[in-house]
Design an enzyme around this catalytic site. Structure first.
Site, PDB file in Angstrom:
ATOM      1  N   ASP A 154       0.828  -1.212   0.000  1.00 24.94           N
ATOM      2  CA  ASP A 154       0.000   0.000   0.000  1.00 24.94           C
ATOM      3  C   ASP A 154       0.864   1.265   0.000  1.00 24.94           C
ATOM      4  O   ASP A 154       0.346   2.379  -0.120  1.00 24.94           O
ATOM      5  CB  ASP A 154      -1.041  -0.005   1.132  1.00 24.94           C
ATOM      6  CG  ASP A 154      -0.427  -0.139   2.512  1.00 24.94           C
ATOM      7  OD1 ASP A 154       0.813  -0.149   2.616  1.00 24.94           O
ATOM      8  OD2 ASP A 154      -1.202  -0.234   3.491  1.00 24.94           O
ATOM      9  N   SER A 155       2.193   1.093   0.035  1.00 27.04           N
ATOM     10  CA  SER A 155       3.087   2.230  -0.212  1.00 27.04           C
ATOM     11  C   SER A 155       2.858   2.791  -1.611  1.00 27.04           C
ATOM     12  O   SER A 155       3.298   3.899  -1.923  1.00 27.04           O
ATOM     13  CB  SER A 155       4.560   1.818  -0.052  1.00 27.04           C
ATOM     14  OG  SER A 155       4.836   0.675  -0.824  1.00 27.04           O
ATOM     15  N   ASP A 158      -1.055  -6.382  -0.480  1.00 25.08           N
ATOM     16  CA  ASP A 158      -1.516  -5.824   0.794  1.00 25.08           C
ATOM     17  C   ASP A 158      -3.034  -5.728   0.865  1.00 25.08           C
ATOM     18  O   ASP A 158      -3.680  -5.308  -0.107  1.00 25.08           O
ATOM     19  CB  ASP A 158      -0.973  -4.390   0.957  1.00 25.08           C
ATOM     20  CG  ASP A 158       0.286  -4.329   1.800  1.00 25.08           C
ATOM     21  OD1 ASP A 158       0.597  -5.318   2.506  1.00 25.08           O
ATOM     22  OD2 ASP A 158       0.964  -3.285   1.756  1.00 25.08           O
ATOM     23  N   LYS A 165      -1.179  -9.815   2.710  1.00 27.01           N
ATOM     24  CA  LYS A 165      -0.516  -9.317   3.927  1.00 27.01           C
ATOM     25  C   LYS A 165      -1.438  -8.298   4.588  1.00 27.01           C
ATOM     26  O   LYS A 165      -2.092  -7.515   3.901  1.00 27.01           O
ATOM     27  CB  LYS A 165       0.819  -8.671   3.552  1.00 27.01           C
ATOM     28  CG  LYS A 165       1.478  -7.883   4.687  1.00 27.01           C
ATOM     29  CD  LYS A 165       2.927  -7.557   4.385  1.00 27.01           C
ATOM     30  CE  LYS A 165       3.184  -6.246   3.683  1.00 27.01           C
ATOM     31  NZ  LYS A 165       2.693  -5.043   4.378  1.00 27.01           N
ATOM     32  N   GLU A 189      -1.509  -5.685   8.380  1.00 22.11           N
ATOM     33  CA  GLU A 189      -0.649  -5.157   9.440  1.00 22.11           C
ATOM     34  C   GLU A 189      -1.221  -5.470  10.834  1.00 22.11           C
ATOM     35  O   GLU A 189      -2.410  -5.265  11.066  1.00 22.11           O
ATOM     36  CB  GLU A 189      -0.520  -3.636   9.294  1.00 22.11           C
ATOM     37  CG  GLU A 189       0.181  -3.219   8.020  1.00 22.11           C
ATOM     38  CD  GLU A 189       0.346  -1.699   7.912  1.00 22.11           C
ATOM     39  OE1 GLU A 189      -0.028  -0.968   8.855  1.00 22.11           O
ATOM     40  OE2 GLU A 189       0.840  -1.248   6.869  1.00 22.11           O
ATOM     41  N   GLU A 212       9.028  -4.204  10.324  1.00 18.59           N
ATOM     42  CA  GLU A 212       9.335  -2.844   9.871  1.00 18.59           C
ATOM     43  C   GLU A 212       9.770  -1.967  11.043  1.00 18.59           C
ATOM     44  O   GLU A 212       9.056  -1.866  12.052  1.00 18.59           O
ATOM     45  CB  GLU A 212       8.094  -2.219   9.188  1.00 18.59           C
ATOM     46  CG  GLU A 212       8.359  -0.782   8.744  1.00 18.59           C
ATOM     47  CD  GLU A 212       7.404  -0.259   7.688  1.00 18.59           C
ATOM     48  OE1 GLU A 212       6.489  -0.991   7.270  1.00 18.59           O
ATOM     49  OE2 GLU A 212       7.598   0.906   7.282  1.00 18.59           O
TER      50      GLU A 212
HETATM   51  O1  KIV Z   1       3.503  -1.196   1.569  1.00 21.35           O
HETATM   52  C1  KIV Z   1       4.704  -1.484   1.642  1.00 21.35           C
HETATM   53  O2  KIV Z   1       5.528  -1.051   0.828  1.00 21.35           O
HETATM   54  C2  KIV Z   1       5.150  -2.330   2.738  1.00 21.35           C
HETATM   55  C3  KIV Z   1       6.630  -2.469   2.895  1.00 21.35           C
HETATM   56  C4  KIV Z   1       7.147  -1.314   3.653  1.00 21.35           C
HETATM   57  C5  KIV Z   1       7.006  -3.738   3.543  1.00 21.35           C
HETATM   58  O3  KIV Z   1       4.374  -2.837   3.483  1.00 21.35           O
END
Ligand code: KIV
Length: 252
Positions: A43-44, A82, A110, A112, A179
């Site tokens: 989600d970055s 994500d 994934k 969090e 992280e």
């Molecule tokens: O969204 C993302 O890029 C991440 C990484 C920082 C592991 O979760």
């Protein structure tokens, strides 16, 4: 050590595991072709691709869109997508949205968090969906926490992180992203688990490393996290080629 995960994705990963984010077809094809073992549609994307201040505005539809693009570029790497903020409010929603990501091409999903998410993790893995956990600094909570802070500094926080990692493994996670965890704590978590850890800003004693593509390649010059090593100058190359293009068309 806890009991080993039987997730078939583990057979495709070798330590030290290399992992990086990818958001579209060309970046996925280049990362996969370079031999990166695991690609994350993170989600970055909401920051480095969409210019958002943080990841809290990213939607499931956006991650689905990027997952489809990345899938087309991947031959060998494991593809994880994500679950963005607000897409896993309860176990049923977590499973339904994980299924959508798998249908879009992800091999695994994934989300969090630790103890607060165990019921959702168990529901996802019980549905036969491969799951990667994410502990330490949780970017989806950056607003509640008032910034990006290192995790595991106090003894209590360190103990909770180790216990949460064990609980996530027990719930069926095949790997855990760590992280911004204090390196000694990340090392202890790695030693305590039989599934791999993927560190980012958490030192070198993890089973592998994960990075944001734009940090590694120098494609997002306006902000680079303090722990990131920049290995390229994609932004500089774009500026140079655009200057050459402007020059070319100014006097044909
Ligand atoms: O969204 C993302 O890029 C991440 C990484 C920082 C592991 O979760």
């Amino acid at each position: 050590m806890s009991s080993p995960s039987s997730d078939p994705l583990l057979a495709r990963l070798r330590e030290p595991i290399s992992a990086i984010t990818a958001y579209d077809y060309p970046s996925a094809r280049l990362c996969d072709g370079a031999g990166v073992q695991l690609l994350l549609v993170g989600d970055s994307v909401g920051m480095v691709m969409a210019g958002g201040e943080d990841t809290t505005g990213v939607t499931l539809d956006e991650i689905l869109y990027h997952t489809r693009m990345v899938r087309r570029g991947v031959k060998s790497a494991v593809l994880v997508s994500d679950l963005p903020i607000h897409s896993y409010e309860d176990p049923e929603e977590a499973v339904a949205n994980s299924r959508r990501l798998i249908e879009a091409g992800a091999d695994a999903v994934k989300l969090e968090g630790g103890f607060g998410q165990i019921d959702k993790v168990r529901a996802i893995t019980s549905a036969g969906i491969s799951f990667c956990a994410h502990l330490g600094m949780l970017p989806q909570r950056v607003r509640e926490e008032g910034g990006y802070k290192k995790k595991g500094k106090s003894e209590e926080e360190a103990r909770t992180l180790v216990a949460a990692a064990l609980a996530l493994e027990e719930a069926g996670a095949f790997a855990i992203v760590l992280e911004s965890v204090v390196p000694e704590v990340a090392a202890e978590i790695t030693r305590s688990l039989s599934i791999p850890t993927l560190g980012i800003g958490s030192g070198w004693d993890c089973s592998g490393q994960i990075r944001v593509l734009h940090d590694v390649t120098g494609a997002y010059p306006w902000f680079v996290p303090p722990f990131a090593r920049v290995h390229g100058d994609v932004a500089g190359e774009m500026r140079r080629s655009l200057a050459a293009y402007l020059d070319e068309i100014s006097r044909p």
